[in-house]
Write an enzyme that holds these catalytic residues in place. Structure first.
Site, mmCIF file in Angstrom:
data_model
loop_
_atom_site.group_PDB
_atom_site.id
_atom_site.type_symbol
_atom_site.label_atom_id
_atom_site.label_comp_id
_atom_site.label_asym_id
_atom_site.label_seq_id
_atom_site.Cartn_x
_atom_site.Cartn_y
_atom_site.Cartn_z
ATOM 1 N N GLY A 13 2.228 -6.767 -6.020
ATOM 2 C CA GLY A 13 1.270 -7.885 -6.049
ATOM 3 C C GLY A 13 -0.080 -7.388 -5.560
ATOM 4 O O GLY A 13 -0.150 -6.690 -4.559
ATOM 5 N N ARG A 74 4.766 -4.537 -11.323
ATOM 6 C CA ARG A 74 5.948 -4.386 -10.456
ATOM 7 C C ARG A 74 6.965 -3.456 -11.120
ATOM 8 O O ARG A 74 8.165 -3.627 -10.970
ATOM 9 C CB ARG A 74 6.560 -5.756 -10.159
ATOM 10 C CG ARG A 74 5.657 -6.661 -9.315
ATOM 11 C CD ARG A 74 6.445 -7.794 -8.695
ATOM 12 N NE ARG A 74 5.601 -8.797 -8.065
ATOM 13 C CZ ARG A 74 5.104 -8.688 -6.833
ATOM 14 N NH1 ARG A 74 5.361 -7.626 -6.112
ATOM 15 N NH2 ARG A 74 4.358 -9.659 -6.340
ATOM 16 N N ASP A 105 6.101 -2.572 0.232
ATOM 17 C CA ASP A 105 7.373 -1.880 0.452
ATOM 18 C C ASP A 105 7.971 -1.297 -0.828
ATOM 19 O O ASP A 105 8.520 -0.192 -0.811
ATOM 20 C CB ASP A 105 8.374 -2.792 1.175
ATOM 21 C CG ASP A 105 8.481 -4.168 0.536
ATOM 22 O OD1 ASP A 105 7.648 -4.491 -0.342
ATOM 23 O OD2 ASP A 105 9.394 -4.930 0.913
ATOM 24 N N THR A 128 -0.652 -5.441 1.469
ATOM 25 C CA THR A 128 0.033 -6.681 1.106
ATOM 26 C C THR A 128 -0.525 -7.835 1.933
ATOM 27 O O THR A 128 -0.792 -7.683 3.134
ATOM 28 C CB THR A 128 1.567 -6.640 1.309
ATOM 29 O OG1 THR A 128 2.074 -7.984 1.195
ATOM 30 C CG2 THR A 128 1.996 -6.108 2.661
ATOM 31 N N ILE A 129 -0.684 -8.961 1.280
ATOM 32 C CA ILE A 129 -1.087 -10.149 2.035
ATOM 33 C C ILE A 129 0.026 -10.557 2.995
ATOM 34 O O ILE A 129 -0.221 -11.261 3.960
ATOM 35 C CB ILE A 129 -1.440 -11.347 1.112
ATOM 36 C CG1 ILE A 129 -0.245 -11.776 0.252
ATOM 37 C CG2 ILE A 129 -2.673 -11.050 0.281
ATOM 38 C CD1 ILE A 129 -0.415 -13.149 -0.378
ATOM 39 N N ASP A 130 1.267 -10.123 2.736
ATOM 40 C CA ASP A 130 2.413 -10.588 3.527
ATOM 41 C C ASP A 130 2.449 -9.993 4.940
ATOM 42 O O ASP A 130 3.135 -10.531 5.808
ATOM 43 C CB ASP A 130 3.738 -10.225 2.824
ATOM 44 C CG ASP A 130 3.827 -10.818 1.433
ATOM 45 O OD1 ASP A 130 3.089 -11.772 1.142
ATOM 46 O OD2 ASP A 130 4.636 -10.317 0.627
ATOM 47 N N ASP A 132 4.017 -7.485 6.006
ATOM 48 C CA ASP A 132 5.421 -7.289 6.397
ATOM 49 C C ASP A 132 5.862 -5.830 6.390
ATOM 50 O O ASP A 132 7.048 -5.541 6.247
ATOM 51 C CB ASP A 132 6.338 -8.116 5.464
ATOM 52 C CG ASP A 132 6.214 -7.693 4.002
ATOM 53 O OD1 ASP A 132 5.309 -6.893 3.688
ATOM 54 O OD2 ASP A 132 7.016 -8.161 3.173
ATOM 55 N N ARG A 174 6.601 -14.132 1.262
ATOM 56 C CA ARG A 174 7.964 -13.706 0.929
ATOM 57 C C ARG A 174 8.900 -13.956 2.116
ATOM 58 O O ARG A 174 8.942 -15.075 2.588
ATOM 59 C CB ARG A 174 7.958 -12.249 0.500
ATOM 60 C CG ARG A 174 9.174 -11.866 -0.261
ATOM 61 C CD ARG A 174 8.988 -10.629 -1.062
ATOM 62 N NE ARG A 174 8.691 -10.954 -2.450
ATOM 63 C CZ ARG A 174 8.157 -10.108 -3.312
ATOM 64 N NH1 ARG A 174 7.809 -8.913 -2.939
ATOM 65 N NH2 ARG A 174 7.981 -10.476 -4.560
ATOM 66 N N ARG A 279 -4.269 -14.651 -2.908
ATOM 67 C CA ARG A 279 -4.475 -13.225 -3.169
ATOM 68 C C ARG A 279 -5.769 -12.959 -3.909
ATOM 69 O O ARG A 279 -6.094 -11.812 -4.210
ATOM 70 C CB ARG A 279 -3.323 -12.688 -4.024
ATOM 71 C CG ARG A 279 -2.096 -12.473 -3.253
ATOM 72 C CD ARG A 279 -0.962 -11.753 -3.940
ATOM 73 N NE ARG A 279 -1.021 -11.464 -5.337
ATOM 74 C CZ ARG A 279 0.065 -11.486 -6.130
ATOM 75 N NH1 ARG A 279 1.244 -11.824 -5.638
ATOM 76 N NH2 ARG A 279 -0.033 -11.160 -7.389
HETATM 77 O O1 F6P Z 1 4.072 -9.764 -1.949
HETATM 78 C C1 F6P Z 1 2.962 -10.536 -2.215
HETATM 79 C C2 F6P Z 1 3.332 -11.845 -2.819
HETATM 80 O O2 F6P Z 1 2.147 -12.563 -3.051
HETATM 81 C C3 F6P Z 1 4.346 -12.670 -2.035
HETATM 82 O O3 F6P Z 1 3.761 -13.329 -0.954
HETATM 83 C C4 F6P Z 1 4.881 -13.557 -3.115
HETATM 84 O O4 F6P Z 1 6.185 -14.014 -2.823
HETATM 85 C C5 F6P Z 1 4.879 -12.674 -4.316
HETATM 86 O O5 F6P Z 1 3.957 -11.646 -4.074
HETATM 87 C C6 F6P Z 1 4.530 -13.375 -5.613
HETATM 88 O O6 F6P Z 1 4.700 -12.478 -6.638
HETATM 89 P P1 F6P Z 1 4.113 -12.672 -8.087
HETATM 90 O O7 F6P Z 1 2.662 -12.353 -8.048
HETATM 91 O O8 F6P Z 1 4.879 -11.687 -8.897
HETATM 92 O O9 F6P Z 1 4.323 -14.089 -8.505
#
Ligand code: F6P
Length: 346
Positions: A13, A74, A105, A128-130, A132, A174, A279
């Protein structure tokens, strides 16, 4: 050896600050007389060979831009051994001496395995915005995300107050509660829920009711998309699909929580899912600086041929850490942070 040729890619992401990293790497490699190559769309470009030459002229203006000029995906090359061979082939065809993977990760996990299993000279840079990722105190993208969520909640608060409503705000993250915790503190929310703690609906209702009894006319609840109604996998997901790394698409818990609040308290309640807004757009000053510094240090590691490492923020310094340590374990919201935020949710 001739000049150093460094490849880089952005995977997973996207998040604000990726372009700052790219610009940082390109500048350092250029200063040392080397060349930079950007592989397009994460590991997909590493497989197909699709790339662009990166020069300071190209990267000079990108510091303020959100997203990534290289594109992202991804794609997981470890899904298929042929793809791993293709990555190695691309590396050789382009004459690369190092590959900097900028990602979370999943992306860094691939970089770590390529280093460990295929001896590919990789370096990781945490994004990552998360927030984590283990082994770094903070990831870039997180600060911008918190600013976006905080500003959104400030706006939601005025309309919630006018209508005497409760607003449930679902945030990303997440399986980690960092975004919910920080944005709950920053926005002065009445309650927050994170994946690390089982959702306690009775407690939430009691706190919201107490606020109303105290005369507060509106309420704000922040809920992580990964919060669970029960510890045995009570996630709310958007569909049944998983991505190439086996992740489900979380989302929808906010709406459930809003319905529960309305039914139990008889107070008009709405839910808002902030989704990908979190994001998007330009990076904060903090993320521009952090991204730039990480990019500079990742470039320096490449020049020093220190591979299998990730650049990390420790305190206020950028230091190299073992890439495998960074991807071994997810970094969930730590108890001390939860407890600080919870002081306001009593
Ligand atoms: O890992 C970053 C993130 O924005 C998570 O917070 C979220 O669950 C996921 O990616 C969303 O993924 P996508 O952009 O594939 O919908």
């Amino acid at each position: 050896m001739g000049i150093m040729k460094v490849g880089m890619l952005t995977g997973g992401g996207d998040c604000p600050g990726l372009n700052a990293v790219i610009r940082g790497v390109v500048q350092v490699i250029h200063n040392a007389g080397g060349e930079s190559i950007g592989l397009l769309e994460g590991w997909r470009g590493a497989i197909s060979g699709e790339h662009m030459v990166l020069t300071p002229e190209i990267t000079r203006p990108i510091i303020s831009m959100g997203g990534t000029i290289l594109g992202s995906s991804r794609t997981n090359p470890f899904k298929n051994p042929d793809q791993i061979d293709a990555v190695c082939q691309t590396f050789n065809d382009l004459g690369l001496d190092a590959l900097i993977a900028i990602g979370g990760d999943d992306t860094l996990g691939v970089a770590s395995k390529l280093y460990g299993e295929k001896n590919l000279p990789t370096i990781g840079c945490p994004k990552t915005i998360d927030n984590d990722l283990s082994a770094t105190d903070q990831t870039f993208g997180f600060d911008t995300c918190i600013n976006i969520v905080t500003e959104s909640i400030d706006r939601l608060r005025t309309t919630a107050d006018s209508h005497r409503r409760i607003l449930v705000v679902e945030v990303m993250g997440r399986h980690a509660g960092w975004i919910a915790c920080y944005s709950a503190i920053a926005s002065g929310a009445d309650y927050f829920m994170v994946p690390e703690r089982e959702v306690d609906l009775d407690d939430m209702i009691a706190v919201l009711q107490k606020r109303r009894d105290e005369g507060k006319k509106h309420g704000i609840v922040v809920v992580s998309e990964g919060a669970q109604f029960s510890k045995d996998g009570g996630y709310v997901t958007q569909n049944q699909e998983v991505d190439e790394f086996g992740h489900v698409s979380l989302g929808g818990i906010g709406e459930h929580v809003a319905k529960i609040i309305e039914a139990r308290m008889g107070v008009e309640t709405r839910s808002v899912t902030l989704g990908h807004l979190q994001r998007g757009g330009s990076p904060s000053g903090f993320d521009r600086v952090l991204g730039t510094r990480l990019g500079i240090h990742a470039g320096r590691l490449a020049l020093k041929k220190e591979f299998g490492k990730m650049v990390a923020l420790r305190g206020t310094n950028i230091v190299p850490v073992e890439l495998k340590d960074a991807v071994d374990k997810m970094r969930g919201l730590e108890d001390s942070f939860f407890d600080e935020a919870a002081e306001f949710m009593k």
